[in-house]
Motif scaffolding. Structure first.
Motif, PDB file in Angstrom:
ATOM      1  N   ARG A   1      24.156  80.373 -14.706  1.00 24.11           N
ATOM      2  CA  ARG A   1      23.760  79.550 -13.774  1.00 24.11           C
ATOM      3  C   ARG A   1      22.935  80.237 -13.073  1.00 24.11           C
ATOM      4  NH1 ARG A   1      29.458  75.936 -12.586  1.00 24.11           N
ATOM      5  NH2 ARG A   1      29.202  74.605 -14.504  1.00 24.11           N
ATOM      6  N   LYS A   2      23.356  81.475 -12.589  1.00 20.88           N
ATOM      7  CA  LYS A   2      22.533  82.385 -11.581  1.00 20.88           C
ATOM      8  C   LYS A   2      21.219  82.588 -12.255  1.00 20.88           C
ATOM      9  CE  LYS A   2      22.838  86.487  -8.578  1.00 20.88           C
ATOM     10  NZ  LYS A   2      23.830  87.699  -8.411  1.00 20.88           N
ATOM     11  N   GLU A   3      21.301  82.970 -13.605  1.00 20.69           N
ATOM     12  CA  GLU A   3      19.954  83.360 -13.878  1.00 20.69           C
ATOM     13  C   GLU A   3      18.968  82.032 -14.076  1.00 20.69           C
ATOM     14  OE1 GLU A   3      16.859  85.485 -16.261  1.00 20.69           O
ATOM     15  OE2 GLU A   3      18.539  86.017 -14.811  1.00 20.69           O
ATOM     16  N   VAL A   4      19.632  80.753 -14.483  1.00 21.25           N
ATOM     17  CA  VAL A   4      18.818  79.503 -14.495  1.00 21.25           C
ATOM     18  C   VAL A   4      18.128  79.294 -13.248  1.00 21.25           C
ATOM     19  CG1 VAL A   4      18.960  77.036 -14.632  1.00 21.25           C
ATOM     20  CG2 VAL A   4      20.248  78.520 -16.429  1.00 21.25           C
ATOM     21  N   VAL A   5      18.908  79.892 -11.993  1.00 22.98           N
ATOM     22  CA  VAL A   5      18.423  79.368 -10.665  1.00 22.98           C
ATOM     23  C   VAL A   5      17.418  80.400 -10.433  1.00 22.98           C
ATOM     24  CG1 VAL A   5      18.923  79.409  -8.194  1.00 22.98           C
ATOM     25  CG2 VAL A   5      20.418  78.358  -9.660  1.00 22.98           C
ATOM     26  N   ARG A   6      17.335  81.422 -10.806  1.00 19.79           N
ATOM     27  CA  ARG A   6      16.467  82.649 -10.657  1.00 19.79           C
ATOM     28  C   ARG A   6      15.035  82.261 -11.473  1.00 19.79           C
ATOM     29  NH1 ARG A   6      13.962  86.853 -12.907  1.00 19.79           N
ATOM     30  NH2 ARG A   6      14.935  86.484 -14.866  1.00 19.79           N
ATOM     31  N   LEU A   7      15.350  81.690 -12.590  1.00 16.53           N
ATOM     32  CA  LEU A   7      14.134  81.365 -13.492  1.00 16.53           C
ATOM     33  C   LEU A   7      13.230  80.298 -12.716  1.00 16.53           C
ATOM     34  CD1 LEU A   7      15.899  81.706 -17.118  1.00 16.53           C
ATOM     35  CD2 LEU A   7      13.640  83.073 -15.988  1.00 16.53           C
ATOM     36  N   LEU A   8      14.171  79.144 -12.263  1.00 11.08           N
ATOM     37  CA  LEU A   8      13.636  78.110 -11.705  1.00 11.08           C
ATOM     38  C   LEU A   8      12.709  78.428 -10.289  1.00 11.08           C
ATOM     39  CD1 LEU A   8      16.345  75.288 -12.143  1.00 11.08           C
ATOM     40  CD2 LEU A   8      14.197  75.435 -13.462  1.00 11.08           C
ATOM     41  N   ASP A   9      13.218  79.475  -9.692  1.00 10.67           N
ATOM     42  CA  ASP A   9      12.707  79.787  -8.272  1.00 10.67           C
ATOM     43  C   ASP A   9      11.391  80.624  -8.975  1.00 10.67           C
ATOM     44  OD1 ASP A   9      12.844  80.376  -5.536  1.00 10.67           O
ATOM     45  OD2 ASP A   9      12.607  82.515  -6.373  1.00 10.67           O
ATOM     46  N   LEU A  10      11.306  81.215  -9.964  1.00 10.21           N
ATOM     47  CA  LEU A  10      10.293  81.926 -10.298  1.00 10.21           C
ATOM     48  C   LEU A  10       9.166  80.947 -10.665  1.00 10.21           C
ATOM     49  CD1 LEU A  10       9.772  84.979 -10.898  1.00 10.21           C
ATOM     50  CD2 LEU A  10      10.388  84.439 -13.269  1.00 10.21           C
ATOM     51  N   VAL A  11       9.231  79.841 -11.029  1.00 10.51           N
ATOM     52  CA  VAL A  11       8.265  78.877 -11.325  1.00 10.51           C
ATOM     53  C   VAL A  11       8.103  77.875 -10.166  1.00 10.51           C
ATOM     54  CG1 VAL A  11       8.397  79.335 -13.933  1.00 10.51           C
ATOM     55  CG2 VAL A  11       9.774  77.362 -12.470  1.00 10.51           C
TER      56      VAL A  11
END
Length: 330
Positions: free
Chosen positions: A120-130
């Motif tokens: 979940r933390k990685e998903v949030v990071r990826l969404l923030d990246l885009v």
């Protein structure tokens, strides 16, 4: 950082007399950390080449290599595939029943993260990246705009931790007001992460904005390829010049056809099931045998054979020859 290379790649559809080579003996290299823009009119084979790169279109001949490894040999396919594709229609590329966060998490390589919290933390990071907020992870694709869905598609591609991304017309389905935002995002992500990218588009202005190298495709073959500024400033192939002439004139890149030997020949593209002999562009060429009858070589000889000796590796018998390397000073 990885180099993607197409070696004599051929993709054939149909059998027998109705067989058609949508991609025909294509050689193209996407250097590590660079963007290669692939342009051409509809039906030229751009998307087929993209699908061949990621294994969605079976090869009739040739190889797709990533760092020297054949990506289409089953016994060599790794569990983590370092080559991912972003499709033209973001809505069609996402499962409408899945929440955005689940779609992105699904692309994360198995074993790279342990536990639901880390994923979940990685998903949030990826969404923030885009450029998306964490609450978008709970939305479904139908609840997002076209630009947001394309950002999700980019995040999903990045979740696979690729070395190379294949982007197939990723802005053509978006409103003009959104296209610039997505292009800025793509260019920023590519430069920050030093990703290799095959960027496919029919829009020369878009390709010029994001690409380091430009390759021009016509009827299944690459007809010109070189550094983007050089190709757009001094196009060698008549088809490249036609594409530039059809583009809005700005920054001195549009080609003036008055410099050619004859008027542009108005003709329909040939039937891809029966490609013309010799140069495939000769039935439409404004400087070919229809305008200059003495240029009979275009009718019988394939110009691809000597392309390496011409400027921008141009598949045209009458393109400028590559200058010989000067001798080193004593």
């Amino acid at each position: 950082m990885s180099e993607l290379r197409f070696e004599d790649v051929t993709v054939r559809y149909g059998t027998g007399r109705r067989a058609m080579n949508a991609v025909d003996a294509v050689n193209l290299t996407v250097p590590s950390g660079q963007v290669v823009g692939l342009v051409g009119e509809s039906g030229s084979g751009k998307s087929t080449l993209a699908r061949a790169a990621v294994g969605l279109a079976p090869l009739a001949a040739g190889r797709v290599l990533l760092d020297g490894k054949d990506m289409n040999r089953r016994r060599q396919r790794p569990a983590h595939r370092p080559l991912h594709m972003v499709f033209q229609d973001p809505y069609a590329s996402l499962d409408p029943r899945m929440r955005v966060g689940d779609s992105v998490a699904e692309a994360i390589p198995r074993g790279s993260l342990t536990g639901t919290a880390e994923r979940r933390k990685e998903v949030v990071r990826l969404l923030d990246l885009v450029g998306l907020d964490a609450h978008h992870a709970l939305a479904r694709p139908a609840e997002l705009s076209g630009g947001q869905r394309q950002r999700v598609a980019l995040a999903r591609a990045l979740a696979g931790r690729p070395a190379v991304i294949v982007a197939d017309e990723i802005t053509s389905a978006l409103d003009v007001s959104i296209q610039g935002t997505v292009l800025n995002l793509v260019r920023d992500l590519q430069r920050r992460m030093r990703l290799g990218m095959l960027f496919i588009s029919h829009n020369l202005a878009v390709v010029r904005y994001v690409s380091d190298v430009i390759a021009v495709m016509y009827l299944g073959r690459i007809v010109e390829c070189g550094p983007v500024q050089q190709v757009l400033a001094d196009p060698q192939h008549p088809y490249t010049r036609e594409l530039l002439a059809a583009a809005p004139q700005r920054d001195g890149y549009a080609w003036d056809f008055a410099q050619d030997d004859g008027a542009v020949t108005e003709a329909e593209p040939p039937d891809p099931h029966h490609a013309p002999p010799g140069c495939r562009f000769h039935p439409r060429c404004p400087v070919g045998p229809l305008v200059n009858p003495e240029r009979t070589a275009c009718l019988t000889r394939d110009p691809s054979a000597g392309a390496a000796d011409r400027v921008h590796t141009t598949a045209c018998h009458f393109a400028a020859e590559r200058p010989a390397p000067s001798d080193a000073p004593a």
